[in-house]
Design a protein around this motif. Sequence first.
Motif, PDB file in Angstrom:
ATOM      1  N   VAL A 298       0.861  -1.178   0.000  1.00  0.00           N
ATOM      2  CA  VAL A 298       0.000   0.000   0.000  1.00  0.00           C
ATOM      3  C   VAL A 298       0.901   1.232   0.000  1.00  0.00           C
ATOM      4  O   VAL A 298       1.872   1.289   0.755  1.00  0.00           O
ATOM      5  CB  VAL A 298      -0.900   0.003   1.260  1.00  0.00           C
ATOM      6  CG1 VAL A 298      -1.750   1.246   1.333  1.00  0.00           C
ATOM      7  CG2 VAL A 298      -1.760  -1.243   1.291  1.00  0.00           C
ATOM      8  N   THR A 299       0.576   2.208  -0.837  1.00  0.00           N
ATOM      9  CA  THR A 299       1.319   3.466  -0.846  1.00  0.00           C
ATOM     10  C   THR A 299       0.653   4.455   0.101  1.00  0.00           C
ATOM     11  O   THR A 299      -0.478   4.237   0.566  1.00  0.00           O
ATOM     12  CB  THR A 299       1.349   4.077  -2.256  1.00  0.00           C
ATOM     13  OG1 THR A 299       0.018   4.465  -2.613  1.00  0.00           O
ATOM     14  CG2 THR A 299       1.899   3.100  -3.288  1.00  0.00           C
ATOM     15  N   VAL A 300       1.336   5.548   0.364  1.00  0.00           N
ATOM     16  CA  VAL A 300       0.748   6.619   1.178  1.00  0.00           C
ATOM     17  C   VAL A 300      -0.502   7.142   0.484  1.00  0.00           C
ATOM     18  O   VAL A 300      -1.533   7.375   1.126  1.00  0.00           O
ATOM     19  CB  VAL A 300       1.779   7.746   1.427  1.00  0.00           C
ATOM     20  CG1 VAL A 300       1.122   8.940   2.104  1.00  0.00           C
ATOM     21  CG2 VAL A 300       2.938   7.227   2.263  1.00  0.00           C
ATOM     22  N   ASP A 301      -0.434   7.307  -0.843  1.00  0.00           N
ATOM     23  CA  ASP A 301      -1.606   7.756  -1.605  1.00  0.00           C
ATOM     24  C   ASP A 301      -2.772   6.789  -1.441  1.00  0.00           C
ATOM     25  O   ASP A 301      -3.927   7.215  -1.260  1.00  0.00           O
ATOM     26  CB  ASP A 301      -1.278   7.894  -3.093  1.00  0.00           C
ATOM     27  CG  ASP A 301      -0.436   9.108  -3.402  1.00  0.00           C
ATOM     28  OD1 ASP A 301      -0.457  10.078  -2.615  1.00  0.00           O
ATOM     29  OD2 ASP A 301       0.248   9.092  -4.445  1.00  0.00           O
ATOM     30  N   ASP A 302      -2.485   5.475  -1.532  1.00  0.00           N
ATOM     31  CA  ASP A 302      -3.537   4.462  -1.390  1.00  0.00           C
ATOM     32  C   ASP A 302      -4.240   4.584  -0.037  1.00  0.00           C
ATOM     33  O   ASP A 302      -5.468   4.572   0.045  1.00  0.00           O
ATOM     34  CB  ASP A 302      -2.962   3.043  -1.500  1.00  0.00           C
ATOM     35  CG  ASP A 302      -2.406   2.700  -2.862  1.00  0.00           C
ATOM     36  OD1 ASP A 302      -2.844   3.304  -3.866  1.00  0.00           O
ATOM     37  OD2 ASP A 302      -1.519   1.819  -2.932  1.00  0.00           O
ATOM     38  N   LEU A 303      -3.438   4.692   1.030  1.00  0.00           N
ATOM     39  CA  LEU A 303      -4.015   4.749   2.374  1.00  0.00           C
ATOM     40  C   LEU A 303      -4.783   6.049   2.588  1.00  0.00           C
ATOM     41  O   LEU A 303      -5.859   6.047   3.183  1.00  0.00           O
ATOM     42  CB  LEU A 303      -2.929   4.574   3.434  1.00  0.00           C
ATOM     43  CG  LEU A 303      -3.419   4.437   4.871  1.00  0.00           C
ATOM     44  CD1 LEU A 303      -4.397   3.273   5.023  1.00  0.00           C
ATOM     45  CD2 LEU A 303      -2.249   4.271   5.828  1.00  0.00           C
ATOM     46  N   ALA A 304      -4.237   7.151   2.082  1.00  0.00           N
ATOM     47  CA  ALA A 304      -4.929   8.439   2.209  1.00  0.00           C
ATOM     48  C   ALA A 304      -6.272   8.387   1.490  1.00  0.00           C
ATOM     49  O   ALA A 304      -7.288   8.864   2.016  1.00  0.00           O
ATOM     50  CB  ALA A 304      -4.060   9.563   1.649  1.00  0.00           C
ATOM     51  N   ASP A 305      -6.298   7.795   0.299  1.00  0.00           N
ATOM     52  CA  ASP A 305      -7.559   7.660  -0.441  1.00  0.00           C
ATOM     53  C   ASP A 305      -8.541   6.762   0.303  1.00  0.00           C
ATOM     54  O   ASP A 305      -9.725   7.075   0.421  1.00  0.00           O
ATOM     55  CB  ASP A 305      -7.310   7.092  -1.840  1.00  0.00           C
ATOM     56  CG  ASP A 305      -6.636   8.073  -2.772  1.00  0.00           C
ATOM     57  OD1 ASP A 305      -6.607   9.291  -2.463  1.00  0.00           O
ATOM     58  OD2 ASP A 305      -6.118   7.619  -3.816  1.00  0.00           O
ATOM     59  N   GLU A 306      -8.044   5.646   0.816  1.00  0.00           N
ATOM     60  CA  GLU A 306      -8.901   4.693   1.519  1.00  0.00           C
ATOM     61  C   GLU A 306      -9.537   5.312   2.761  1.00  0.00           C
ATOM     62  O   GLU A 306     -10.725   5.133   3.027  1.00  0.00           O
ATOM     63  CB  GLU A 306      -8.085   3.464   1.908  1.00  0.00           C
ATOM     64  CG  GLU A 306      -8.861   2.409   2.648  1.00  0.00           C
ATOM     65  CD  GLU A 306      -8.008   1.203   3.011  1.00  0.00           C
ATOM     66  OE1 GLU A 306      -8.377   0.511   3.982  1.00  0.00           O
ATOM     67  OE2 GLU A 306      -6.988   0.944   2.339  1.00  0.00           O
ATOM     68  N   LEU A 307      -8.731   6.053   3.527  1.00  0.00           N
ATOM     69  CA  LEU A 307      -9.223   6.639   4.775  1.00  0.00           C
ATOM     70  C   LEU A 307      -9.831   8.024   4.582  1.00  0.00           C
ATOM     71  O   LEU A 307     -10.367   8.600   5.524  1.00  0.00           O
ATOM     72  CB  LEU A 307      -8.080   6.718   5.798  1.00  0.00           C
ATOM     73  CG  LEU A 307      -7.451   5.387   6.203  1.00  0.00           C
ATOM     74  CD1 LEU A 307      -6.308   5.618   7.183  1.00  0.00           C
ATOM     75  CD2 LEU A 307      -8.486   4.433   6.776  1.00  0.00           C
ATOM     76  N   GLN A 308      -9.720   8.551   3.365  1.00  0.00           N
ATOM     77  CA  GLN A 308     -10.242   9.881   3.014  1.00  0.00           C
ATOM     78  C   GLN A 308      -9.655  10.943   3.941  1.00  0.00           C
ATOM     79  O   GLN A 308     -10.380  11.738   4.546  1.00  0.00           O
ATOM     80  CB  GLN A 308     -11.770   9.889   3.036  1.00  0.00           C
ATOM     81  CG  GLN A 308     -12.366   8.929   2.032  1.00  0.00           C
ATOM     82  CD  GLN A 308     -13.874   8.905   2.064  1.00  0.00           C
ATOM     83  OE1 GLN A 308     -14.522   9.530   2.901  1.00  0.00           O
ATOM     84  NE2 GLN A 308     -14.454   8.178   1.128  1.00  0.00           N
ATOM     85  N   ILE A 309      -8.321  10.914   4.029  1.00  0.00           N
ATOM     86  CA  ILE A 309      -7.596  11.892   4.836  1.00  0.00           C
ATOM     87  C   ILE A 309      -6.430  12.428   4.005  1.00  0.00           C
ATOM     88  O   ILE A 309      -6.019  11.784   3.035  1.00  0.00           O
ATOM     89  CB  ILE A 309      -7.068  11.275   6.152  1.00  0.00           C
ATOM     90  CG1 ILE A 309      -6.120  10.107   5.866  1.00  0.00           C
ATOM     91  CG2 ILE A 309      -8.218  10.849   7.058  1.00  0.00           C
ATOM     92  CD1 ILE A 309      -5.446   9.548   7.098  1.00  0.00           C
ATOM     93  N   PRO A 310      -5.874  13.574   4.384  1.00  0.00           N
ATOM     94  CA  PRO A 310      -4.719  14.108   3.650  1.00  0.00           C
ATOM     95  C   PRO A 310      -3.474  13.240   3.842  1.00  0.00           C
ATOM     96  O   PRO A 310      -3.285  12.622   4.906  1.00  0.00           O
ATOM     97  CB  PRO A 310      -4.490  15.487   4.267  1.00  0.00           C
ATOM     98  CG  PRO A 310      -5.687  15.787   5.089  1.00  0.00           C
ATOM     99  CD  PRO A 310      -6.342  14.485   5.424  1.00  0.00           C
ATOM    100  N   LYS A 311      -2.629  13.199   2.825  1.00  0.00           N
ATOM    101  CA  LYS A 311      -1.361  12.473   2.936  1.00  0.00           C
ATOM    102  C   LYS A 311      -0.511  13.032   4.068  1.00  0.00           C
ATOM    103  O   LYS A 311       0.213  12.286   4.729  1.00  0.00           O
ATOM    104  CB  LYS A 311      -0.582  12.546   1.619  1.00  0.00           C
ATOM    105  CG  LYS A 311      -1.211  11.780   0.494  1.00  0.00           C
ATOM    106  CD  LYS A 311      -0.316  11.713  -0.733  1.00  0.00           C
ATOM    107  CE  LYS A 311      -0.038  13.082  -1.294  1.00  0.00           C
ATOM    108  NZ  LYS A 311       0.717  13.026  -2.567  1.00  0.00           N
TER     109      LYS A 311
END
Length: 94
Positions: free
Chosen positions: A21-34
């Motif tokens: 998982v990338t930082v972008d992936d996790l940020a998108d999944e959790l709907q939070i800023p990187k």
Amino acid sequence: MPTDELVRSAGEVGRCDHTWVTVDDLADELQIPKSTIYGWKCRGLGPTWTRVGKHLRARRVHVDAWLDSLNADNSEAAAEATATASSEHVTHTA
């Protein structure tokens, strides 16, 4: 994030069943800023990250375990708050 096709082709060389998982992936999944994720990383919070060259990756299993631990922590905190609230509302009768 690697596709299933890439993971399967890697399995032909040597069994590789890690999903990253990338930082972008996790940020998108959790709907939070990187920036929130980077802040957590700097404070030692969040999933375990691995640096691959200049890129950060986390194993999907570590992300899921971390999210599950948050859920467990929240459940325990809610149970403690409920127990505290009910003990404070004891009615004394004479």
